[in-house]
Design a protein around this motif. Structure first.
Motif, PDB file in Angstrom:
ATOM      1  N   MET A   1      10.274 -18.245   4.631  1.00 18.98           N
ATOM      2  CA  MET A   1      10.255 -16.803   4.788  1.00 18.98           C
ATOM      3  C   MET A   1       9.903 -16.433   6.224  1.00 18.98           C
ATOM      4  O   MET A   1       9.061 -17.089   6.841  1.00 18.98           O
ATOM      5  N   ALA A   2      10.526 -15.371   6.687  1.00 17.90           N
ATOM      6  CA  ALA A   2      10.389 -15.058   8.105  1.00 17.90           C
ATOM      7  C   ALA A   2       8.969 -14.672   8.483  1.00 17.90           C
ATOM      8  O   ALA A   2       8.526 -14.916   9.590  1.00 17.90           O
ATOM      9  N   ASP A   3       8.248 -14.042   7.582  1.00 20.63           N
ATOM     10  CA  ASP A   3       6.903 -13.550   7.886  1.00 20.63           C
ATOM     11  C   ASP A   3       5.917 -14.206   6.943  1.00 20.63           C
ATOM     12  O   ASP A   3       6.157 -14.311   5.748  1.00 20.63           O
ATOM     13  N   ASP A   4       4.781 -14.667   7.460  1.00 23.27           N
ATOM     14  CA  ASP A   4       3.785 -15.306   6.619  1.00 23.27           C
ATOM     15  C   ASP A   4       2.916 -14.301   5.876  1.00 23.27           C
ATOM     16  O   ASP A   4       2.096 -14.688   5.045  1.00 23.27           O
ATOM     17  N   PHE A   5       3.057 -13.022   6.199  1.00 24.84           N
ATOM     18  CA  PHE A   5       2.250 -11.998   5.558  1.00 24.84           C
ATOM     19  C   PHE A   5       3.141 -10.946   4.907  1.00 24.84           C
ATOM     20  O   PHE A   5       4.285 -10.740   5.310  1.00 24.84           O
ATOM     21  N   MET A   6       2.595 -10.302   3.881  1.00 24.14           N
ATOM     22  CA  MET A   6       3.347  -9.277   3.159  1.00 24.14           C
ATOM     23  C   MET A   6       2.432  -8.101   2.831  1.00 24.14           C
ATOM     24  O   MET A   6       1.205  -8.205   2.838  1.00 24.14           O
ATOM     25  N   HIS A   7       3.061  -6.990   2.506  1.00 17.98           N
ATOM     26  CA  HIS A   7       2.353  -5.800   2.042  1.00 17.98           C
ATOM     27  C   HIS A   7       2.056  -5.965   0.552  1.00 17.98           C
ATOM     28  O   HIS A   7       2.955  -6.275  -0.242  1.00 17.98           O
ATOM     29  N   ALA A   8       0.806  -5.761   0.158  1.00 21.92           N
ATOM     30  CA  ALA A   8       0.412  -5.829  -1.241  1.00 21.92           C
ATOM     31  C   ALA A   8      -0.607  -4.751  -1.537  1.00 21.92           C
ATOM     32  O   ALA A   8      -1.271  -4.231  -0.640  1.00 21.92           O
ATOM     33  N   VAL A   9      -0.725  -4.401  -2.800  1.00 24.27           N
ATOM     34  CA  VAL A   9      -1.715  -3.432  -3.265  1.00 24.27           C
ATOM     35  C   VAL A   9      -2.770  -4.187  -4.063  1.00 24.27           C
ATOM     36  O   VAL A   9      -2.438  -4.976  -4.961  1.00 24.27           O
ATOM     37  N   GLN A  10      -4.041  -3.951  -3.753  1.00 16.15           N
ATOM     38  CA  GLN A  10      -5.135  -4.651  -4.421  1.00 16.15           C
ATOM     39  C   GLN A  10      -6.234  -3.667  -4.823  1.00 16.15           C
ATOM     40  O   GLN A  10      -6.313  -2.559  -4.305  1.00 16.15           O
ATOM     41  N   TYR A  11      -7.082  -4.104  -5.749  1.00 12.96           N
ATOM     42  CA  TYR A  11      -8.371  -3.427  -5.944  1.00 12.96           C
ATOM     43  C   TYR A  11      -9.459  -4.498  -5.996  1.00 12.96           C
ATOM     44  O   TYR A  11      -9.202  -5.657  -6.334  1.00 12.96           O
ATOM     45  N   ASP A  12     -10.676  -4.091  -5.624  1.00 13.31           N
ATOM     46  CA  ASP A  12     -11.766  -5.045  -5.378  1.00 13.31           C
ATOM     47  C   ASP A  12     -12.833  -5.070  -6.455  1.00 13.31           C
ATOM     48  O   ASP A  12     -13.750  -5.900  -6.400  1.00 13.31           O
ATOM     49  N   ALA A  13     -12.750  -4.148  -7.431  1.00 13.74           N
ATOM     50  CA  ALA A  13     -13.776  -4.075  -8.467  1.00 13.74           C
ATOM     51  C   ALA A  13     -13.237  -3.259  -9.626  1.00 13.74           C
ATOM     52  O   ALA A  13     -12.179  -2.625  -9.525  1.00 13.74           O
ATOM     53  N   TYR A  14     -13.945  -3.259 -10.721  1.00 20.29           N
ATOM     54  CA  TYR A  14     -13.560  -2.431 -11.858  1.00 20.29           C
ATOM     55  C   TYR A  14     -13.753  -0.952 -11.525  1.00 20.29           C
ATOM     56  O   TYR A  14     -14.662  -0.572 -10.791  1.00 20.29           O
ATOM     57  N   GLY A  15     -12.867  -0.126 -12.125  1.00 21.43           N
ATOM     58  CA  GLY A  15     -13.017   1.308 -11.995  1.00 21.43           C
ATOM     59  C   GLY A  15     -12.398   1.872 -10.729  1.00 21.43           C
ATOM     60  O   GLY A  15     -11.853   1.154  -9.889  1.00 21.43           O
ATOM     61  N   GLY A  16     -12.441   3.185 -10.633  1.00 20.44           N
ATOM     62  CA  GLY A  16     -11.972   3.850  -9.418  1.00 20.44           C
ATOM     63  C   GLY A  16     -10.592   4.446  -9.504  1.00 20.44           C
ATOM     64  O   GLY A  16     -10.207   5.257  -8.660  1.00 20.44           O
ATOM     65  N   GLY A  17      -9.790   4.025 -10.501  1.00 21.73           N
ATOM     66  CA  GLY A  17      -8.459   4.588 -10.663  1.00 21.73           C
ATOM     67  C   GLY A  17      -7.570   4.406  -9.443  1.00 21.73           C
ATOM     68  O   GLY A  17      -7.700   3.443  -8.683  1.00 21.73           O
ATOM     69  N   ALA A  18      -6.687   5.376  -9.234  1.00 27.44           N
ATOM     70  CA  ALA A  18      -5.721   5.274  -8.137  1.00 27.44           C
ATOM     71  C   ALA A  18      -6.401   5.241  -6.778  1.00 27.44           C
ATOM     72  O   ALA A  18      -5.923   4.585  -5.849  1.00 27.44           O
TER      73      ALA A  18
END
Length: 326
Positions: A1-18
């Motif tokens: 793959m041309a790029d070793d990094f990608m755009h991703a969506v994460q969350y770090d803990a329970y709760g918080g919604g959008a």
């Protein structure tokens, strides 16, 4: 793959919604293990399961670790395969259900298992395909109980019939020659009729709230996709051996199920725990290719606005599937 990094969506803990979703650059998965594929994601869909996990409803099982990339439904193109993968090769267009313990759908690349991946024919767009895995397989599994009805046309009730699972359930039930009664809001009545429902109830009216069939039919199977409806409302509307298949079972469903088993009740409330199978996904793709099954798309969002898609799903009024496109 041309790029070793990608755009991703994460969350770090329970709760918080959008508001708790974070946009980050993370490493591209590039070393698939045995029976795994790396897929360049062209579309993903959001299921209520995803934000329920974030709320902590399956703690401590899920997420397996933080930070976590949510998302279990993807469609895209295979870019790499692991040892033992025989059905797919780089360049193949596919759709897949991701292992919920791993997650990874809301990203530019994802890891999927060969066993729950299917080829995507050109007749089906990535967005249409991405809506199918969890919701379509859930509807299909719920309707396997139709096999228990013999000697006559089965009568089916689908609650929340304009939602993700519900809109597939209506179509699949009609393909099995069932008589289908469905519930939904007033704005979706014509849509649900077009999907094949024989009778449609507005759940906000007294008749709709009672769940009684306008033709006075008793239901052999209820595909229960809504929430907050007590067993006491279903029971008088069921045939002598009728079953309510609860696709989002909580503690109350499990307790009722256990009590009914002990009491040998002929009418049953049955919790559905999805058991995804590749052959079932292939079957649904075949129906879609033949024009017998379709995905209703509520809305599409770019990955950069995934939190808007997440919030819309939490609101609970989507018609069909919510799609995210990297």
């Amino acid at each position: 793959m041309a790029d070793d990094f990608m755009h991703a969506v994460q969350y770090d803990a329970y709760g918080g919604g959008a508001a708790a979703l974070k946009h980050r650059k993370v490493g591209v998965p590039s070393d698939p293990k045995k029976d795994e594929l790396v897929v360049k994601v062209e579309a993903a869909s959001i299921n209520p399961f995803d934000w329920k996990v974030q709320k902590g409803m399956l703690r401590p099982l899920l997420p397996s670790k933080f930070p976590f990339i949510p998302g279990t439904d993807v469609a895209g193109e295979v870019v790499a395969v692991g040892v033992g993968v025989n059905k797919f090769k780089a360049g193949d267009k596919v759709l897949a259900m991701i292992n919920p313990f791993n997650g990874g759908g809301l990203a530019e690349f994802s890891i999927v298992k060969e066993s729950i991946t299917a080829h995507r024919p050109p007749e089906i767009s990535a967005s249409e395909a991405a809506g199918l895995p969890v919701a379509g397989l859930t509807a299909h599994q719920a309707l396997t109980h139709l096999d228990e009805v013999s000697g006559r046309q089965p009568n089916i009730l689908v609650t929340a019939a304009s939602g993700g699972v519900g809109h597939y359930a209506v179509q699949l039930a009609k393909l099995q020659n069932a008589h289908v009664t469905a519930t939904c809001g007033a704005r979706n009545i014509e849509l649900v009729k077009c999907l094949g429902a024989d009778e449609v109830l507005d759940y906000t009216t007294p008749d709709g709230a009672s769940l009684s069939s306008p033709s006075q039919r008793k239901y052999d199977i209820v595909v229960h996709c809504a929430t907050g409806i007590p067993w006491s409302r279903f029971e008088p509307n069921l045939s002598p051996r009728g079953k309510v298949i609860d696709i989002t079972p909580g503690l109350g469903t499990l307790l009722s199920y256990g009590l009914q088993k002990v009491s040998f009740s002929k009418k049953k409330l049955v919790p559905l725990l999805l058991n995804p199978k590749g052959k079932d996904l292939e079957y649904l793709v075949k129906l879609m290719k033949e024009g017998k099954l379709k995905t209703v798309i509520d809305s599409k969002y770019p990955l950069s606005e995934a939190e808007k898609a997440w919030a819309k799903s939490i609101e609970g009024h989507a018609t069909g599937k919510i799609i995210v496109e990297p």
